[in-house]
Design an enzyme around this catalytic site. Structure first.
Site, PDB file in Angstrom:
ATOM      1  N   PRO A 240       0.782  -1.230   0.000  1.00 26.20           N
ATOM      2  CA  PRO A 240       0.000   0.000   0.000  1.00 26.20           C
ATOM      3  C   PRO A 240       0.820   1.291   0.000  1.00 26.20           C
ATOM      4  O   PRO A 240       1.833   1.391   0.687  1.00 26.20           O
ATOM      5  CB  PRO A 240      -0.821  -0.106   1.296  1.00 26.20           C
ATOM      6  CG  PRO A 240      -0.172  -1.171   2.102  1.00 26.20           C
ATOM      7  CD  PRO A 240       0.487  -2.096   1.143  1.00 26.20           C
ATOM      8  N   ASN A 241       0.326   2.220  -0.780  1.00 23.17           N
ATOM      9  CA  ASN A 241       0.847   3.594  -0.906  1.00 23.17           C
ATOM     10  C   ASN A 241       2.137   3.692  -1.726  1.00 23.17           C
ATOM     11  O   ASN A 241       2.575   4.801  -2.027  1.00 23.17           O
ATOM     12  CB  ASN A 241       1.050   4.258   0.476  1.00 23.17           C
ATOM     13  CG  ASN A 241      -0.272   4.422   1.188  1.00 23.17           C
ATOM     14  OD1 ASN A 241      -1.205   4.995   0.643  1.00 23.17           O
ATOM     15  ND2 ASN A 241      -0.370   3.888   2.392  1.00 23.17           N
TER      16      ASN A 241
ATOM     17  N   ALA B 249       3.263  -0.856   4.819  1.00 24.72           N
ATOM     18  CA  ALA B 249       2.758  -0.850   6.205  1.00 24.72           C
ATOM     19  C   ALA B 249       2.299  -2.233   6.657  1.00 24.72           C
ATOM     20  O   ALA B 249       2.304  -2.526   7.862  1.00 24.72           O
ATOM     21  CB  ALA B 249       1.624   0.158   6.328  1.00 24.72           C
TER      22      ALA B 249
ATOM     23  N   GLU C 126      12.252  -9.933   1.556  1.00 23.19           N
ATOM     24  CA  GLU C 126      11.541  -8.705   1.946  1.00 23.19           C
ATOM     25  C   GLU C 126      12.445  -7.493   1.693  1.00 23.19           C
ATOM     26  O   GLU C 126      13.644  -7.537   1.973  1.00 23.19           O
ATOM     27  CB  GLU C 126      11.200  -8.781   3.442  1.00 23.19           C
ATOM     28  CG  GLU C 126      10.470  -7.548   3.955  1.00 23.19           C
ATOM     29  CD  GLU C 126      10.182  -7.642   5.445  1.00 23.19           C
ATOM     30  OE1 GLU C 126       9.898  -8.746   5.947  1.00 23.19           O
ATOM     31  OE2 GLU C 126      10.259  -6.596   6.117  1.00 23.19           O
TER      32      GLU C 126
ATOM     33  N   HIS D  99      12.797  -3.069   1.851  1.00 26.38           N
ATOM     34  CA  HIS D  99      12.308  -1.743   2.250  1.00 26.38           C
ATOM     35  C   HIS D  99      13.220  -0.674   1.694  1.00 26.38           C
ATOM     36  O   HIS D  99      14.456  -0.832   1.691  1.00 26.38           O
ATOM     37  CB  HIS D  99      12.240  -1.610   3.778  1.00 26.38           C
ATOM     38  CG  HIS D  99      11.267  -2.551   4.366  1.00 26.38           C
ATOM     39  ND1 HIS D  99       9.910  -2.367   4.270  1.00 26.38           N
ATOM     40  CD2 HIS D  99      11.447  -3.738   4.994  1.00 26.38           C
ATOM     41  CE1 HIS D  99       9.296  -3.388   4.825  1.00 26.38           C
ATOM     42  NE2 HIS D  99      10.195  -4.242   5.273  1.00 26.38           N
TER      43      HIS D  99
ATOM     44  N   ARG E  13      13.727   4.044  12.328  1.00 27.40           N
ATOM     45  CA  ARG E  13      12.505   4.855  12.329  1.00 27.40           C
ATOM     46  C   ARG E  13      11.679   4.561  13.587  1.00 27.40           C
ATOM     47  O   ARG E  13      12.222   4.090  14.579  1.00 27.40           O
ATOM     48  CB  ARG E  13      11.731   4.601  11.022  1.00 27.40           C
ATOM     49  CG  ARG E  13      12.575   4.957   9.773  1.00 27.40           C
ATOM     50  CD  ARG E  13      11.802   4.795   8.495  1.00 27.40           C
ATOM     51  NE  ARG E  13      10.679   5.720   8.441  1.00 27.40           N
ATOM     52  CZ  ARG E  13       9.675   5.618   7.554  1.00 27.40           C
ATOM     53  NH1 ARG E  13       9.699   4.644   6.652  1.00 27.40           N
ATOM     54  NH2 ARG E  13       8.691   6.492   7.560  1.00 27.40           N
TER      55      ARG E  13
ATOM     56  N   TYR F  83      11.420   8.603   0.901  1.00 24.02           N
ATOM     57  CA  TYR F  83      11.367   7.448  -0.006  1.00 24.02           C
ATOM     58  C   TYR F  83      12.029   7.695  -1.368  1.00 24.02           C
ATOM     59  O   TYR F  83      12.002   6.816  -2.227  1.00 24.02           O
ATOM     60  CB  TYR F  83       9.904   7.019  -0.198  1.00 24.02           C
ATOM     61  CG  TYR F  83       9.244   6.598   1.104  1.00 24.02           C
ATOM     62  CD1 TYR F  83       9.752   5.521   1.828  1.00 24.02           C
ATOM     63  CD2 TYR F  83       8.128   7.264   1.607  1.00 24.02           C
ATOM     64  CE1 TYR F  83       9.172   5.132   3.027  1.00 24.02           C
ATOM     65  CE2 TYR F  83       7.543   6.865   2.799  1.00 24.02           C
ATOM     66  CZ  TYR F  83       8.071   5.805   3.499  1.00 24.02           C
ATOM     67  OH  TYR F  83       7.502   5.418   4.682  1.00 24.02           O
TER      68      TYR F  83
ATOM     69  N   ASN G 193       7.891  -5.788  -1.059  1.00 20.00           N
ATOM     70  CA  ASN G 193       7.880  -4.672  -0.114  1.00 20.00           C
ATOM     71  C   ASN G 193       6.439  -4.575   0.389  1.00 20.00           C
ATOM     72  O   ASN G 193       5.578  -4.014  -0.298  1.00 20.00           O
ATOM     73  CB  ASN G 193       8.315  -3.361  -0.786  1.00 20.00           C
ATOM     74  CG  ASN G 193       8.381  -2.222   0.232  1.00 20.00           C
ATOM     75  OD1 ASN G 193       7.830  -2.326   1.333  1.00 20.00           O
ATOM     76  ND2 ASN G 193       9.041  -1.143  -0.138  1.00 20.00           N
TER      77      ASN G 193
ATOM     78  N   ARG H 155       4.896  12.088  -3.379  1.00 26.27           N
ATOM     79  CA  ARG H 155       4.935  12.731  -2.061  1.00 26.27           C
ATOM     80  C   ARG H 155       6.100  12.166  -1.232  1.00 26.27           C
ATOM     81  O   ARG H 155       6.614  11.100  -1.506  1.00 26.27           O
ATOM     82  CB  ARG H 155       3.606  12.479  -1.319  1.00 26.27           C
ATOM     83  CG  ARG H 155       2.413  13.186  -1.974  1.00 26.27           C
ATOM     84  CD  ARG H 155       1.214  13.246  -1.041  1.00 26.27           C
ATOM     85  NE  ARG H 155       1.540  13.822   0.243  1.00 26.27           N
ATOM     86  CZ  ARG H 155       1.474  13.164   1.418  1.00 26.27           C
ATOM     87  NH1 ARG H 155       1.122  11.914   1.466  1.00 26.27           N
ATOM     88  NH2 ARG H 155       1.789  13.762   2.541  1.00 26.27           N
TER      89      ARG H 155
HETATM   90  O1  CA2 Z   1      10.688   1.773   3.607  1.00 25.26           O
HETATM   91  C1  CA2 Z   1       9.819   1.099   3.058  1.00 25.26           C
HETATM   92  O2  CA2 Z   1       9.953   0.606   1.928  1.00 25.26           O
HETATM   93  C2  CA2 Z   1       8.467   0.888   3.755  1.00 25.26           C
HETATM   94  O3  CA2 Z   1       7.999  -0.407   3.423  1.00 25.26           O
HETATM   95  C3  CA2 Z   1       7.530   1.959   3.232  1.00 25.26           C
HETATM   96  C4  CA2 Z   1       6.175   1.944   3.925  1.00 25.26           C
HETATM   97  C5  CA2 Z   1       6.327   1.977   5.433  1.00 25.26           C
HETATM   98  O4  CA2 Z   1       5.056   1.854   6.053  1.00 25.26           O
HETATM   99  C6  CA2 Z   1       7.244   0.870   5.933  1.00 25.26           C
HETATM  100  O5  CA2 Z   1       7.384   0.994   7.335  1.00 25.26           O
HETATM  101  C7  CA2 Z   1       8.608   0.959   5.275  1.00 25.26           C
HETATM  102  C8  CA2 Z   1       5.322   3.147   3.496  1.00 25.26           C
HETATM  103  C9  CA2 Z   1       5.093   3.257   2.028  1.00 25.26           C
HETATM  104  C10 CA2 Z   1       4.407   4.554   1.758  1.00 25.26           C
HETATM  105  O6  CA2 Z   1       4.883   5.055   0.542  1.00 25.26           O
HETATM  106  C11 CA2 Z   1       4.669   6.365   0.272  1.00 25.26           C
HETATM  107  C12 CA2 Z   1       5.278   6.856  -0.870  1.00 25.26           C
HETATM  108  C13 CA2 Z   1       5.137   8.169  -1.202  1.00 25.26           C
HETATM  109  C14 CA2 Z   1       4.382   9.007  -0.425  1.00 25.26           C
HETATM  110  C15 CA2 Z   1       3.771   8.531   0.701  1.00 25.26           C
HETATM  111  C16 CA2 Z   1       3.912   7.198   1.064  1.00 25.26           C
END
Ligand code: CA2
Length: 145
Positions: A9-10, A78, A99, A101, A108, A22, A75, A17
């Site tokens: 997700p996301n 969340a 896995e 990230h 974090r 990221y 990946n 954003r």
């Molecule tokens: O660091 C990573 O790859 C994560 O899997 C990213 C997740 C986070 O919840 C994990 O703890 C670590 C969040 C992905 C959200 O991606 C976004 C990308 C652009 C703007 C907002 C969120």
């Protein structure tokens, strides 16, 4: 060698954003880079990409990978920190999985320090931005070839 690359997700918002956490690349740019890297590694590697914001769709995709893919790079975003369902799906298909990230989840917030997914995987790569995916592919390839 067929490898399924799953993004949770996301991650479809990458490059749109929060570039300070990221990076500035979009998901499709990261996928293109990984496709080029795979080609350099071994022409016979075939990558398929899948992104979903829905836990059940990710579970379905992992189940359908049985007999269709040799390895999985995931990946879970969340869902890393919440999803027993995705962990169980990976364990049930018994496909070698890594896995990934983008960020270092251990530097974090505390709630990101636990992964339900990592114990079902060969290993985890975190903190190297887009290169985390390449490192995961290199490791998985080494185990599969
Ligand atoms: O660091 C990573 O790859 C994560 O899997 C990213 C997740 C986070 O919840 C994990 O703890 C670590 C969040 C992905 C959200 O991606 C976004 C990308 C652009 C703007 C907002 C969120």
């Amino acid at each position: 060698m067929k490898i399924l690359v799953i993004n949770g997700p996301n991650l479809n918002m990458l490059g749109v954003r929060e570039p300070e956490i990221y990076g500035s690349l979009t998901l499709s740019e990261i996928e293109d880079e990984l496709r080029n890297y795979a080609k350099q590694l071994d022409e016979s590697i075939v990558l398929e990409f899948f992104q979903s914001n829905f836990e059940g769709e990710i579970v379905d995709k992992i189940q359908n990978a049985l007999n269709n893919f040799d390895g999985i790079i995931i990946n879970p975003a969340a869902y890393t920190h919440t999803s027993v369902a995705i962990a169980d799906a990976i364990a049930s298909v018994n496909i070698k999985t890594v896995e990934v990230h983008l960020s270092n989840i251990y530097s974090r917030e505390e709630f990101r320090h636990n992964s339900y997914i990592a114990p079902k995987c060969l290993g985890q790569v975190a903190g190297f931005s887009k290169d985390s995916y390449k490192m995961a592919l290199l490791g998985l390839y080494g185990m599969l070839k």
